[in-house]
Write a protein that holds these residues in place. Structure first.
Motif, PDB file in Angstrom:
ATOM      1  N   CYS A  62     -79.700 -21.547  43.913  1.00  0.00           N
ATOM      2  CA  CYS A  62     -78.589 -20.634  43.594  1.00  0.00           C
ATOM      3  C   CYS A  62     -77.218 -21.227  43.889  1.00  0.00           C
ATOM      4  CB  CYS A  62     -78.708 -19.354  44.413  1.00  0.00           C
ATOM      5  SG  CYS A  62     -80.280 -18.533  44.274  1.00  0.00           S
TER       6      CYS A  62
ATOM      7  N   CYS B 278     -75.254 -14.756  43.826  1.00  0.00           N
ATOM      8  CA  CYS B 278     -74.995 -13.322  43.707  1.00  0.00           C
ATOM      9  C   CYS B 278     -73.824 -12.884  44.591  1.00  0.00           C
ATOM     10  CB  CYS B 278     -76.235 -12.535  44.119  1.00  0.00           C
ATOM     11  SG  CYS B 278     -77.697 -12.959  43.171  1.00  0.00           S
TER      12      CYS B 278
ATOM     13  N   CYS C 138     -85.657 -12.639  45.965  1.00  0.00           N
ATOM     14  CA  CYS C 138     -84.682 -12.622  44.872  1.00  0.00           C
ATOM     15  C   CYS C 138     -84.653 -13.955  44.115  1.00  0.00           C
ATOM     16  CB  CYS C 138     -83.293 -12.307  45.419  1.00  0.00           C
ATOM     17  SG  CYS C 138     -82.893 -13.308  46.857  1.00  0.00           S
TER      18      CYS C 138
HETATM   19  S1  SF4 Z   1     -77.749 -16.104  45.285  1.00  0.00           S
HETATM   20 FE1  SF4 Z   1     -79.930 -16.598  45.319  1.00  0.00          FE
HETATM   21  S2  SF4 Z   1     -80.532 -16.344  47.457  1.00  0.00           S
HETATM   22 FE2  SF4 Z   1     -78.574 -15.299  47.210  1.00  0.00          FE
HETATM   23  S3  SF4 Z   1     -79.104 -13.143  46.713  1.00  0.00           S
HETATM   24 FE3  SF4 Z   1     -78.862 -14.234  44.757  1.00  0.00          FE
HETATM   25  S4  SF4 Z   1     -80.903 -14.908  44.186  1.00  0.00           S
HETATM   26 FE4  SF4 Z   1     -80.926 -14.401  46.378  1.00  0.00          FE
END
Ligand code: SF4
Length: 289
Positions: free
Chosen positions: A287, A172, A88
């Motif tokens: 993130c 996320c 992701c």
């Molecule tokens: S915050 Fe980053 S590590 Fe977590 S699900 Fe979203 S893209 Fe993936």
């Protein structure tokens, strides 16, 4: 030669403070602020970015990953992302960023990225080695730690993102780096987001995914009222243990005041029962900054 200065905002505290710091310290640097929007962020993140944008007086470009999470889930055989398989971040955060700066590098220009690793953190961030992006860590260079970050946000008037009341990380809504207590809090704060995550997980499991969002337990099981009570009780117990440990540490100081409040203790030791006595964790610096 073209030179670009870029600063990625995650919707979290540290990158916001870095933007404020750079604005104050280098007001003439034409920094391009950006946010890579996975489309699965907390609503509080968007509100915070709007506030920050007003404060900075410059636009925060929203980078679009092009494909949404569901598309990538299908591409990865319905395997949910995990600590081991963090597709992701690669597909929804890093690639859109690299696509955005690539034309400058291909044309022989320089891209300098400012990353919010604090002076009190012992970890590496985005290195940019393969992309040709040059990384700078202004908080390290200027000795700015967590207390400094909080001060910067407070003094600027922008304050902390609203979700810090119940969750310590940006990213996320369904991020697998969350601890069980954070899932419970997501369920309480944004039941519709919890439900979305539960459905994604169900689809993944139905297609044979070996992973659930949280270790060894489905969101379905975690939403059971008895299980919620258990998770909350465990959290409280852990918090108590950490407070006792922090007080024990302080007692070694001859000037220790036995009547120190929990709030003061927290200021001193950064107590958080999710992460322990320090917030430094193995989570994703792209993130969660
Ligand atoms: S915050 Fe980053 S590590 Fe977590 S699900 Fe979203 S893209 Fe993936």
């Amino acid at each position: 030669m073209v030179e670009r200065y870029v600063l990625g905002l995650s919707g979290g505290r540290d990158s916001a403070a870095l933007a404020v710091f750079m604005r104050d310290r280098y007001p003439d640097l034409p920094i391009e602020y950006f946010f890579t929007d996975t489309g699965s962020e907390l609503p509080e993140v968007y509100t915070y970015l709007d506030r920050l944008e007003a404060l900075l007086g410059r636009p925060i470009l929203r980078l679009d990953p092009g494909r949404d999470f569901l598309f990538w889930l299908r591409e990865y055989n319905h395997f949910l992302p995990s600590v081991q398989q963090r597709w992701c971040t690669r597909q929804m955060k890093l690639r859109p960023f690299e696509r955005w700066v690539r034309p400058t590098i291909d044309a022989g220009g320089r891209v300098i990225a400012f990353v919010a690793i604090r002076a009190d953190e012992d970890r590496a961030g985005y290195k940019g080695e393969t992309s040709g992006v040059e990384v700078r860590l202004p908080f390290r260079d200027h000795g700015i730690d967590k207390a400094g970050v909080i001060r910067l946000l407070k003094d600027s008037g922008v304050g902390m993102p609203a979700y810090y009341r119940w969750r310590s990380r940006s990213g996320c809504t369904f991020c697998f780096f969350q601890q069980k207590i954070e899932w419970v809090r997501l369920l309480r704060e944004h039941p519709e987001k919890y439900e979305e995550a539960r459905l994604l997980e169900k689809t993944a499991i139905d297609h044979g995914s070996p992973y659930t969002w949280s270790d060894d337990e489905s969101l379905e099981a975690m939403a059971d009222p008895d299980r919620i009570a258990e998770i909350e009780a465990e959290y409280e117990k852990r918090l108590e243990r950490l407070k006792v440990a922090a007080r024990a540490k302080l007692r070694r100081n001859p000037y220790f005041d036995e009547n120190i409040s929990d709030g003061e203790l927290d200021d001193l030791f950064d107590i958080d029962a999710v992460y322990g006595l320090s917030e430094v964790s193995s989570s994703c610096v792209v993130c969660h900054k």
